[in-house]
Write a protein that holds these residues in place. Structure first.
Motif, mmCIF file in Angstrom:
data_model
loop_
_atom_site.group_PDB
_atom_site.id
_atom_site.type_symbol
_atom_site.label_atom_id
_atom_site.label_comp_id
_atom_site.label_asym_id
_atom_site.label_seq_id
_atom_site.Cartn_x
_atom_site.Cartn_y
_atom_site.Cartn_z
ATOM 1 N N GLU A 100 0.815 -1.220 0.000
ATOM 2 C CA GLU A 100 0.000 0.000 0.000
ATOM 3 C C GLU A 100 0.847 1.267 0.000
ATOM 4 O OE1 GLU A 100 -0.184 -2.413 2.345
ATOM 5 O OE2 GLU A 100 -2.069 -3.407 1.894
ATOM 6 N N LYS A 101 2.112 1.165 0.370
ATOM 7 C CA LYS A 101 2.974 2.336 0.482
ATOM 8 C C LYS A 101 3.979 2.468 -0.661
ATOM 9 C CE LYS A 101 2.444 2.748 5.418
ATOM 10 N NZ LYS A 101 3.084 3.026 6.688
ATOM 11 N N THR A 102 3.902 1.596 -1.650
ATOM 12 C CA THR A 102 4.879 1.634 -2.742
ATOM 13 C C THR A 102 4.543 2.680 -3.799
ATOM 14 O OG1 THR A 102 3.709 -0.021 -4.044
ATOM 15 C CG2 THR A 102 5.407 -0.823 -2.500
ATOM 16 N N GLY A 103 3.275 3.067 -3.886
ATOM 17 C CA GLY A 103 2.848 3.991 -4.927
ATOM 18 C C GLY A 103 2.611 3.301 -6.261
ATOM 19 N N GLN A 104 2.781 1.996 -6.304
ATOM 20 C CA GLN A 104 2.559 1.270 -7.546
ATOM 21 C C GLN A 104 1.088 0.876 -7.686
ATOM 22 O OE1 GLN A 104 5.551 -1.933 -7.918
ATOM 23 N NE2 GLN A 104 6.661 -0.430 -9.141
ATOM 24 N N LYS A 105 0.658 0.807 -8.943
ATOM 25 C CA LYS A 105 -0.705 0.372 -9.229
ATOM 26 C C LYS A 105 -0.707 -1.152 -9.232
ATOM 27 C CE LYS A 105 -4.494 0.522 -12.370
ATOM 28 N NZ LYS A 105 -4.917 0.294 -13.680
ATOM 29 N N LEU A 106 -1.575 -1.731 -8.419
ATOM 30 C CA LEU A 106 -1.702 -3.181 -8.384
ATOM 31 C C LEU A 106 -2.949 -3.568 -9.158
ATOM 32 C CD1 LEU A 106 -0.726 -3.850 -4.666
ATOM 33 C CD2 LEU A 106 0.718 -3.941 -6.702
ATOM 34 N N ASN A 161 3.884 -4.643 -15.218
ATOM 35 C CA ASN A 161 4.939 -3.670 -15.529
ATOM 36 C C ASN A 161 4.425 -2.515 -16.373
ATOM 37 O OD1 ASN A 161 6.918 -5.092 -14.115
ATOM 38 N ND2 ASN A 161 7.510 -6.290 -15.906
ATOM 39 N N LYS A 162 3.566 -2.786 -17.347
ATOM 40 C CA LYS A 162 3.077 -1.737 -18.255
ATOM 41 C C LYS A 162 2.226 -0.685 -17.546
ATOM 42 C CE LYS A 162 -1.070 -4.212 -19.786
ATOM 43 N NZ LYS A 162 -1.744 -4.847 -20.903
ATOM 44 N N GLU A 163 1.740 -0.979 -16.347
ATOM 45 C CA GLU A 163 0.918 -0.023 -15.599
ATOM 46 C C GLU A 163 1.734 0.856 -14.643
ATOM 47 O OE1 GLU A 163 -2.117 -2.411 -13.733
ATOM 48 O OE2 GLU A 163 -3.261 -2.570 -15.600
ATOM 49 N N GLN A 164 3.053 0.676 -14.620
ATOM 50 C CA GLN A 164 3.900 1.436 -13.699
ATOM 51 C C GLN A 164 4.601 2.578 -14.437
ATOM 52 O OE1 GLN A 164 3.141 0.376 -10.717
ATOM 53 N NE2 GLN A 164 2.123 -1.335 -11.762
ATOM 54 N N LYS A 165 4.702 3.720 -13.781
ATOM 55 C CA LYS A 165 5.391 4.875 -14.367
ATOM 56 C C LYS A 165 6.840 4.535 -14.702
ATOM 57 C CE LYS A 165 2.566 8.300 -12.031
ATOM 58 N NZ LYS A 165 2.495 9.318 -10.976
ATOM 59 N N SER A 166 7.463 3.733 -13.833
ATOM 60 C CA SER A 166 8.865 3.354 -14.043
ATOM 61 C C SER A 166 9.019 2.254 -15.090
ATOM 62 C CB SER A 166 9.466 2.868 -12.720
ATOM 63 O OG SER A 166 8.862 1.633 -12.341
#
Length: 121
Positions: free
Chosen positions: A74-80, A93-98
């Motif tokens: 919940e604290k990573t800022g990544q979209k799950l 991977n394709k849903e992450q800004k990085s």
């Protein structure tokens, strides 16, 4: 009247000791069966349960996920894409800004074995 009050107090005491409130479960070990290579990190419940049926209950009460370095999901800022006790965790991977997911691990909350529950729940 005194018998009714005494009975009401007894009922409250008995219900309180039976555990009307939420009972804690027991957590499994952490599982990290996939890495974020390819399309992303897939720590799915069906796949994990299929590989570790003796270690994970069939109907979990909860799920926790964190990166392999200990950051709560919940604290990573990544979209799950998926994060539930029924389905597990999927990070694409394709849903992450990085362009890449972190490497996640998951664990599940299961009903405690009866003996353990008598001691810890």
């Amino acid at each position: 009247m005194i018998k009714q009050i005494s009975l009401a107090i007894t009922v409250v005491v008995v219900l309180g000791s039976v555990g009307v409130s939420h009972q804690r479960g027991c957590w499994t070990n952490w599982f990290n069966d996939d890495s974020p290579r390819g399309t992303g990190d897939h720590e799915t419940f069906p796949q994990l349960w299929g590989r570790h049926p003796a270690e994970i209950c069939e109907h979990p009460m909860g799920i926790e996920a964190e990166t392999t370095t200990g950051i709560p999901a919940e604290k990573t800022g990544q979209k799950l894409n998926t994060y539930s006790k029924e389905d597990g965790l999927i990070c694409l991977n394709k849903e992450q800004k990085s362009g890449s997911c972190f490497d996640y691990k998951v664990r599940f909350e299961c009903e405690c074995p009866r003996q353990q529950c008598l001691e810890n729940c």
